[in-house]
Design an enzyme around this catalytic site. Structure first.
Site: not given
Ligand SMILES: NC(=O)c1ccc[n+]([C@@H]2O[C@H](COP(=O)([O-])OP(=O)(O)OC[C@H]3O[C@@H](n4cnc5c(N)ncnc54)[C@H](O)[C@@H]3O)[C@@H](O)[C@H]2O)c1
Length: 345
Positions: A31, A130-132, A155, A159, A194, A219, A287
């Site tokens: 990370d 994501t489902d988005e 976003y 994705k 969030k 959602r 949007g």
């Molecule tokens: N939160 C949701 O409801 C949700 C739903 C479906 C899918 N997702 C997907 O799940 C994954 C995690 O989501 P989240 O909510 O935990 O996100 P988050 O923003 O809480 O965490 C993302 C993490 O990625 C790290 N990161 C960002 N850019 C980086 C880089 N260039 N190199 C290395 N690390 C990097 C950040 O430091 C952070 O710790 C994402 O891919 C997101 O698209 C999220």
């Protein structure tokens, strides 16, 4: 397995790290630690045997090559991403660079490592999405794995692009991938920009609780520990080259979700009740997708996975967690952009 988890200091990634270690896997947490990261999310496991942390950027190919060579993982679970839709409206560049270029780098680093190792059959690259990517639904219908992609925010477009790259690396190079597309998560360690933590913390401080538009956006809410469980299940049992939709079987309008959180707050923190009086409708997000819903048939029938936590139960646990963990969330309120209205065009 030794699993390289990217984004393991974020919300969902840290749940995966904690749960994978509990299940007996080794974990390398990669990370870069953006504003959304917090090493406190993995403090409970930071001294666990089989856990290692690497601060690195997925846009840095040399760093990725070194990490693959040093740790020799059996699997990659790729969660690192820029993840906040509102921030993607104000500054899409970081989403293009991390979510698209970063995923490309990680795929190439994984492919080079896997090829050098003689293409071991058991290697897995699990892309978490994501489902988005499927766009917005009307009143009826659900997203299946066959639903055409129709992303509508920077976003979700970034994705979607990353999903296409992962599929292409499977078809073209034979990289052993599995993919998942998940609905909205909530739970402990959720960054306080969030919806769910915003509602809890605004209610706690007696400030207006902002609800976008008319609050009618729908959602499907999934408790984060259930998501981590599903991800480990897909990693172990998912069919190569296949994607799985993951949902909570908990569809709710934003306004109803907010009212449920307020009711839990009334119960668990009666000072300031009724908290629903703080609900304030604000200008909608440009949007703003109206409705997402997941058809979970594939993961249920092929892998036997279902969510274990109802939204009522999960929200109660989440409110309890925020009330008990001010030391965790208080410092995050000072991070850049938190508490401000972002992404209103
Ligand atoms: N939160 C949701 O409801 C949700 C739903 C479906 C899918 N997702 C997907 O799940 C994954 C995690 O989501 P989240 O909510 O935990 O996100 P988050 O923003 O809480 O965490 C993302 C993490 O990625 C790290 N990161 C960002 N850019 C980086 C880089 N260039 N190199 C290395 N690390 C990097 C950040 O430091 C952070 O710790 C994402 O891919 C997101 O698209 C999220």
């Amino acid at each position: 397995m030794k699993i390289l988890v990217t984004g393991g200091a974020g919300f969902i990634g840290s749940a995966v790290v904690r749960q994978a270690l509990r299940a007996g896997h080794e974990v390398v947490n990669l990370d870069v630690l953006t504003y959304a990261a917090n090493l406190e999310n993995v403090a409970s496991v930071s001294n666990a045997p089989g856990y290692a942390f690497e601060q690195a950027d997925i846009r840095d190919r040399a760093a990725l090559d070194r990490i693959f060579a040093d740790h020799r993982p059996d699997a990659v679970m790729h969660l690192a991403a820029e993840s906040h839709v509102d921030r993607s409206i104000d500054g899409p560049g970081a989403f293009i660079e991390t979510n698209i270029t970063g995923t490309y780098n990680l795929l190439e680093a994984a492919r080079a490592y896997w090829t050098r190792a003689g293409k071991p059959e058991g290697f897995r690259f699990h892309h978490i999405s994501t489902d988005e990517v499927f766009g917005s639904l009307g009143e009826d219908g659900q997203f299946t794995e066959e639903t055409p992609y129709d992303p509508r925010s920077p976003y979700s477009a970034s994705k979607a692009a990353s999903d296409h790259l992962v599929r292409a690396w499977h078809e073209t190079y034979g990289l052993p991938v599995v993919m998942t597309n998940c609905s909205n998560n909530y739970g402990p360690f959720h960054f306080p920009e969030k919806l769910v933590p915003v509602v809890i913390l605004k209610a706690l401080s007696g400030q207006p609780i902002p609800v976008y538009g008319d609050g009618g956006n729908v959602r499907d809410w999934l408790y984060v520990e259930d998501h981590a469980d599903a991800l480990l299940c897909v990693l172990e049992k998912g069919q190569l080259g296949r994607s799985y939709n993951i949902g909570g079987e908990n569809e709710a309008k934003n306004i109803d979700l907010v009212r449920t959180i307020c009711a839990h707050m009334d119960d668990l923190h009666p000072e300031g009740a009724p908290h629903a009086r703080l609900i304030t409708f604000v200008a909608d997000r440009p949007g703003h997708d109206r409705r997402y819903a997941i058809d979970p048939t594939r993961i249920r029938e092929e892998l036997g996975w279902r969510p274990s936590v109802t939204v009522e139960e999960g929200l109660r646990r989440t409110v309890e967690w925020y009330l008990a963990n001010e030391d965790w969330w208080r410092p995050l309120l000072d991070r850049d952009g938190v508490g401000k209205r972002l992404g209103n065009g």
